[in-house]
Design a protein around this motif. Structure first.
Motif, PDB file in Angstrom:
ATOM      1  N   GLN A 115      39.977 -64.882  30.162  1.00  0.00           N
ATOM      2  CA  GLN A 115      38.680 -64.212  30.016  1.00  0.00           C
ATOM      3  C   GLN A 115      38.470 -63.825  28.561  1.00  0.00           C
ATOM      4  O   GLN A 115      39.385 -63.311  27.906  1.00  0.00           O
ATOM      5  CB  GLN A 115      38.621 -62.952  30.891  1.00  0.00           C
ATOM      6  N   HIS A 116      37.271 -64.074  28.079  1.00  0.00           N
ATOM      7  CA  HIS A 116      36.931 -63.571  26.751  1.00  0.00           C
ATOM      8  C   HIS A 116      35.423 -63.485  26.638  1.00  0.00           C
ATOM      9  O   HIS A 116      34.691 -63.962  27.511  1.00  0.00           O
ATOM     10  CB  HIS A 116      37.540 -64.453  25.662  1.00  0.00           C
ATOM     11  N   SER A 174      43.663 -62.001  28.892  1.00  0.00           N
ATOM     12  CA  SER A 174      42.447 -61.343  28.435  1.00  0.00           C
ATOM     13  C   SER A 174      42.401 -61.422  26.911  1.00  0.00           C
ATOM     14  O   SER A 174      43.079 -60.671  26.212  1.00  0.00           O
ATOM     15  CB  SER A 174      42.452 -59.887  28.914  1.00  0.00           C
ATOM     16  N   GLY A 176      39.709 -60.985  24.992  1.00  0.00           N
ATOM     17  CA  GLY A 176      38.766 -60.065  24.359  1.00  0.00           C
ATOM     18  C   GLY A 176      37.806 -60.842  23.474  1.00  0.00           C
ATOM     19  O   GLY A 176      37.243 -61.824  23.925  1.00  0.00           O
ATOM     20  N   THR A 180      37.832 -54.891  28.045  1.00  0.00           N
ATOM     21  CA  THR A 180      38.887 -54.843  29.059  1.00  0.00           C
ATOM     22  C   THR A 180      38.339 -55.405  30.363  1.00  0.00           C
ATOM     23  O   THR A 180      37.249 -55.036  30.802  1.00  0.00           O
ATOM     24  CB  THR A 180      39.357 -53.395  29.277  1.00  0.00           C
ATOM     25  N   SER A 181      39.097 -56.284  30.987  1.00  0.00           N
ATOM     26  CA  SER A 181      38.693 -56.846  32.277  1.00  0.00           C
ATOM     27  C   SER A 181      39.172 -55.952  33.414  1.00  0.00           C
ATOM     28  O   SER A 181      40.292 -55.443  33.385  1.00  0.00           O
ATOM     29  CB  SER A 181      39.295 -58.243  32.451  1.00  0.00           C
ATOM     30  N   PHE A 183      39.964 -56.795  36.769  1.00  0.00           N
ATOM     31  CA  PHE A 183      40.132 -58.096  37.428  1.00  0.00           C
ATOM     32  C   PHE A 183      40.325 -57.911  38.934  1.00  0.00           C
ATOM     33  O   PHE A 183      41.271 -57.253  39.374  1.00  0.00           O
ATOM     34  CB  PHE A 183      41.335 -58.792  36.803  1.00  0.00           C
ATOM     35  N   SER A 211      43.201 -53.434  35.662  1.00  0.00           N
ATOM     36  CA  SER A 211      42.760 -53.504  34.268  1.00  0.00           C
ATOM     37  C   SER A 211      43.608 -54.500  33.498  1.00  0.00           C
ATOM     38  O   SER A 211      44.835 -54.476  33.596  1.00  0.00           O
ATOM     39  CB  SER A 211      42.898 -52.132  33.592  1.00  0.00           C
ATOM     40  N   VAL A 212      42.945 -55.351  32.750  1.00  0.00           N
ATOM     41  CA  VAL A 212      43.643 -56.297  31.878  1.00  0.00           C
ATOM     42  C   VAL A 212      43.041 -56.119  30.479  1.00  0.00           C
ATOM     43  O   VAL A 212      42.006 -56.703  30.157  1.00  0.00           O
ATOM     44  CB  VAL A 212      43.487 -57.747  32.368  1.00  0.00           C
ATOM     45  N   PRO A 214      42.258 -56.275  26.440  1.00  0.00           N
ATOM     46  CA  PRO A 214      42.358 -57.380  25.488  1.00  0.00           C
ATOM     47  C   PRO A 214      43.720 -57.358  24.814  1.00  0.00           C
ATOM     48  O   PRO A 214      44.251 -56.291  24.500  1.00  0.00           O
ATOM     49  CB  PRO A 214      41.231 -57.109  24.489  1.00  0.00           C
ATOM     50  N   CYS A 217      48.037 -59.788  29.437  1.00  0.00           N
ATOM     51  CA  CYS A 217      47.948 -60.776  30.507  1.00  0.00           C
ATOM     52  C   CYS A 217      48.123 -60.097  31.853  1.00  0.00           C
ATOM     53  O   CYS A 217      48.446 -58.914  31.947  1.00  0.00           O
ATOM     54  CB  CYS A 217      49.019 -61.857  30.340  1.00  0.00           C
ATOM     55  N   ASP A 234      35.483 -59.935  36.906  1.00  0.00           N
ATOM     56  CA  ASP A 234      35.648 -58.656  36.234  1.00  0.00           C
ATOM     57  C   ASP A 234      34.691 -57.715  36.959  1.00  0.00           C
ATOM     58  O   ASP A 234      33.480 -57.975  37.005  1.00  0.00           O
ATOM     59  CB  ASP A 234      35.278 -58.836  34.762  1.00  0.00           C
TER      60      ASP A 234
END
Ligand SMILES: [Cu+2]
Length: 264
Positions: A115-116, A174, A176, A180-181, A183, A211-212, A214, A217, A234
């Motif tokens: 994810q970014h 993640s 970024g 913050t994801s 997930f 929470s993942v 930035p 992982c 997200d």
């Protein structure tokens, strides 16, 4: 369309997968057609900048580094030049998985997501070649939030596939650079979940949303007792509804009415 910066032409960069105790010689090369310097900071590496000083290279350059994978976990790697936020937003992040010495337990399928967020001058939904926007990056207000660099990655006909009764594992990095994801698998739960990808620890069980941040992982596993389409999101859902973030897992197989059914 967008001018990404990538490792091996993909976002996220290739998953590197080794075991604790392994020794690695990493060679990186930058095409002569590139215009900017690049480097690699790996969070699995003891050493200055996670190796970014040893791997800093100009266009057309190449660098080699040696490192020993001394601790287990799933770790991000990313470009670490002064404009690192732009380079990561343009796609320069990936994952190195250092499995524990005994390895991870077998599962039926594994999936790899990154994810970014992407900062563009043009609004979400625009077509043609989009331009990078430094102002919205400074305000951490992207127009796109993406899995694997693509709007609606792995949806519809491109959905990831699995079968009822299987166990699946999801690796998520993640990138970024800023968001913050949260997930979450819609229609399922993380039966086993390693926050931060910290595989040296016992997993958490039946986690809904993890929470993942930035620069980190996530590793999670799901059971698949019923046929369904799981939506990986997200749970900051504006990113799903309006910014392009979605990956689906189509789970096919026999209905399981003792576990779930529509009534009327
Ligand atoms: Cu770079």
């Amino acid at each position: 369309m967008f001018d990404f910066m990538t490792w091996n032409g993909q976002v996220p960069g290739p998953m590197i997968r080794v075991r604790q105790g392994d020794t690695i010689t990493l060679t990186v090369r930058s095409a002569a057609s590139n215009t900017r310097p690049h480097s690699v900071d790996m969070h699995a590496v003891f050493g200055t900048g996670g190796g970014s000083s040893a791997t800093l290279m100009p266009p057309g350059g190449s660098r080699r580094e040696f490192f020993k994978c001394m601790y287990p976990g799933a770790f991000i790697y990313h470009c670490a030049v002064p404009n690192m936020d732009e380079h990561i937003s343009r796609g320069m992040f990936g994952m190195i998985v250092v499995e524990p010495e005994d390895g991870l337990p077998p599962v039926d399928r594994e999936f790899y997501l990154g994810q970014h967020e992407l900062y563009t001058k043009e609004p979400f939904g625009s077509t043609g070649l989009l331009q990078f926007d430094y102002s919205s990056m400074e305000h951490e207000d992207p127009n796109f939030v993406l899995f694997n660099g693509t709007v609606g990655a792995f949806t519809g006909a491109s959905a990831l596939k699995a079968k009822v009764g299987e166990t699946i594992r999801v690796f998520m990095v993640s990138g970024g650079p800023n968001l913050t994801s949260s997930f979450h698998p819609i229609g399922n739960v993380w039966k086993n979940c390693w926050p931060q990808g910290a595989l040296a620890n016992a997993p958490l069980h039946y986690v809904q949303t993890q929470s993942v941040p930035p620069g980190s992982c996530f590793v999670g596993e799901m059971e698949l007792p019923v046929p369904e389409t799981i939506k990986l999101v997200d749970h900051a859902l504006t990113r799903v509804a309006r910014k392009g973030l979605l990956a689906e897992i189509a789970v096919e197989g026999q209905a399981n009415p003792g576990a779930y059914r529509a009534i009327s």
